[in-house]
Design a protein around this motif. Structure first.
Motif, PDB file in Angstrom:
ATOM      1  N   PHE A 110      -6.079   1.408  -0.376  1.00 35.81           N
ATOM      2  CA  PHE A 110      -6.523   0.295   0.758  1.00 35.81           C
ATOM      3  C   PHE A 110      -6.518   1.642   1.806  1.00 35.81           C
ATOM      4  CE2 PHE A 110      -6.597  -3.569  -1.302  1.00 35.81           C
ATOM      5  CZ  PHE A 110      -6.705  -4.305  -0.639  1.00 35.81           C
ATOM      6  N   LYS A 111      -5.307   2.543   1.941  1.00 34.67           N
ATOM      7  CA  LYS A 111      -5.300   3.159   3.281  1.00 34.67           C
ATOM      8  C   LYS A 111      -6.731   3.431   3.222  1.00 34.67           C
ATOM      9  CE  LYS A 111      -2.632   6.456   5.680  1.00 34.67           C
ATOM     10  NZ  LYS A 111      -1.077   7.556   5.437  1.00 34.67           N
ATOM     11  N   LYS A 112      -8.068   3.835   1.981  1.00 37.82           N
ATOM     12  CA  LYS A 112      -8.901   5.265   2.151  1.00 37.82           C
ATOM     13  C   LYS A 112      -9.438   4.626   2.627  1.00 37.82           C
ATOM     14  CE  LYS A 112      -7.571   7.998  -1.749  1.00 37.82           C
ATOM     15  NZ  LYS A 112      -7.581   8.571  -3.342  1.00 37.82           N
ATOM     16  N   ALA A 167      -1.246   0.400  -2.217  1.00 43.60           N
ATOM     17  CA  ALA A 167      -1.862   1.003  -0.709  1.00 43.60           C
ATOM     18  C   ALA A 167      -2.647   2.163  -0.471  1.00 43.60           C
ATOM     19  CB  ALA A 167      -0.176   0.675  -0.979  1.00 43.60           C
ATOM     20  N   SER A 168      -2.529   3.532  -1.814  1.00 45.23           N
ATOM     21  CA  SER A 168      -2.875   4.411  -1.275  1.00 45.23           C
ATOM     22  C   SER A 168      -4.520   4.400  -1.706  1.00 45.23           C
ATOM     23  CB  SER A 168      -2.811   5.485  -2.146  1.00 45.23           C
ATOM     24  OG  SER A 168      -3.224   5.025  -3.482  1.00 45.23           O
ATOM     25  N   ASP A 222       4.393   1.830  -0.081  1.00 46.03           N
ATOM     26  CA  ASP A 222       4.686   3.476   0.224  1.00 46.03           C
ATOM     27  C   ASP A 222       2.929   3.778  -0.485  1.00 46.03           C
ATOM     28  OD1 ASP A 222       4.493   6.223   0.746  1.00 46.03           O
ATOM     29  OD2 ASP A 222       6.497   6.210   0.577  1.00 46.03           O
ATOM     30  N   ALA A 223       1.910   4.360   0.382  1.00 49.81           N
ATOM     31  CA  ALA A 223       1.079   4.733   0.301  1.00 49.81           C
ATOM     32  C   ALA A 223       0.842   6.349  -0.875  1.00 49.81           C
ATOM     33  CB  ALA A 223      -0.621   4.984   1.359  1.00 49.81           C
ATOM     34  N   GLU A 224       2.599   6.564  -0.502  1.00 48.69           N
ATOM     35  CA  GLU A 224       2.395   7.912  -1.287  1.00 48.69           C
ATOM     36  C   GLU A 224       2.947   7.221  -2.894  1.00 48.69           C
ATOM     37  OE1 GLU A 224       5.135  10.678   0.306  1.00 48.69           O
ATOM     38  OE2 GLU A 224       4.137  10.673   2.388  1.00 48.69           O
ATOM     39  N   ILE A 263       0.115  -4.269  -0.643  1.00 47.12           N
ATOM     40  CA  ILE A 263      -0.756  -3.759   0.409  1.00 47.12           C
ATOM     41  C   ILE A 263       0.109  -4.114   1.561  1.00 47.12           C
ATOM     42  CG2 ILE A 263      -3.070  -4.735   1.717  1.00 47.12           C
ATOM     43  CD1 ILE A 263      -4.200  -5.434  -0.531  1.00 47.12           C
TER      44      ILE A 263
END
Length: 204
Positions: free
Chosen positions: A141-143, A138-139, A131-133, A127
């Protein structure tokens, strides 16, 4: 509550009449410190329910926390197979070490759930720095929390579906997915598994 069995402790094994006493938190199972007891210290510990040692530096009985207030409330006492070492479980009040740390090894006295705790730490790390990619955690949580909560719901439905079937492998895999995403949801809300455990303990 202190064990009521009769302990046969060999205080004469060492010339000074002292035996080591390992102090362990009754809840977290963390080893807090090591002290030494003679027969009088053990009897006082059992009589007062406050762990008392024999201080080799002060040359007298010493009840842990007698000055700081950080006492060790007695839960149980066990002797080892050779009758010359004690394992004492306690409920500590405050930090155990005189340097102000939870333990004399400067470790945090928190409940550990083995692999689950490591997984929680990995989720936290992803988190905060991944890198969200490249990172699924991470991806997601980014949403945002709505997407995380939705994913938990989807996985819960999958578990229910597989529970009605006879494929144990699919059931266990879906259960793992549900637990993983639930741990993520807890962190999205600012909590960890230990917070849920505390609620369950309060219901006993």
């Amino acid at each position: 509550m202190t064990n009521k069995f009769v302990m046969k402790i060999d205080f004469n094994k060492n010339n000074d009449g002292l035996i080591p006493a390992i102090i362990q938190d009754a809840q977290t199972k963390t080893v807090l410190m090591l002290g030494y007891m003679n027969a009088e210290a053990l009897e006082k510990t059992k009589a007062t329910n406050l762990v008392t040692f024999y201080s080799r530096s002060k040359q007298r009985l010493w009840t842990k926390g007698e000055e700081s207030g950080n006492v060790l409330n007695l839960v149980s006492i066990k002797n080892d197979c050779d009758n010359d070492t004690l394992l004492i479980t306690v409920n500590p009040k405050g930090p155990t070490c005189h340097k102000g740390t939870d333990t004399c090894w400067a470790e945090s006295n928190t409940e550990d759930y083995g692999f689950i705790s490591k997984l929680e730490n990995t989720i936290t790390s992803r988190i905060n720095s991944a890198d969200a990619e490249k990172s699924y955690v991470a991806s997601l949580f980014k949403k945002g929390i709505n997407k995380i909560a939705q994913k938990v719901g989807e996985e819960a439905v999958e578990v229910v579906i597989e529970a009605k079937d006879n494929n144990d492998e699919l059931f266990l895999n879906e259960s793992a997915d549900l637990l993983f995403h639930y741990l993520m949801l807890l962190q999205a809300k600012g909590y960890k598994l230990n917070d849920v455990v505390d609620v369950l303990k309060s219901r006993r």
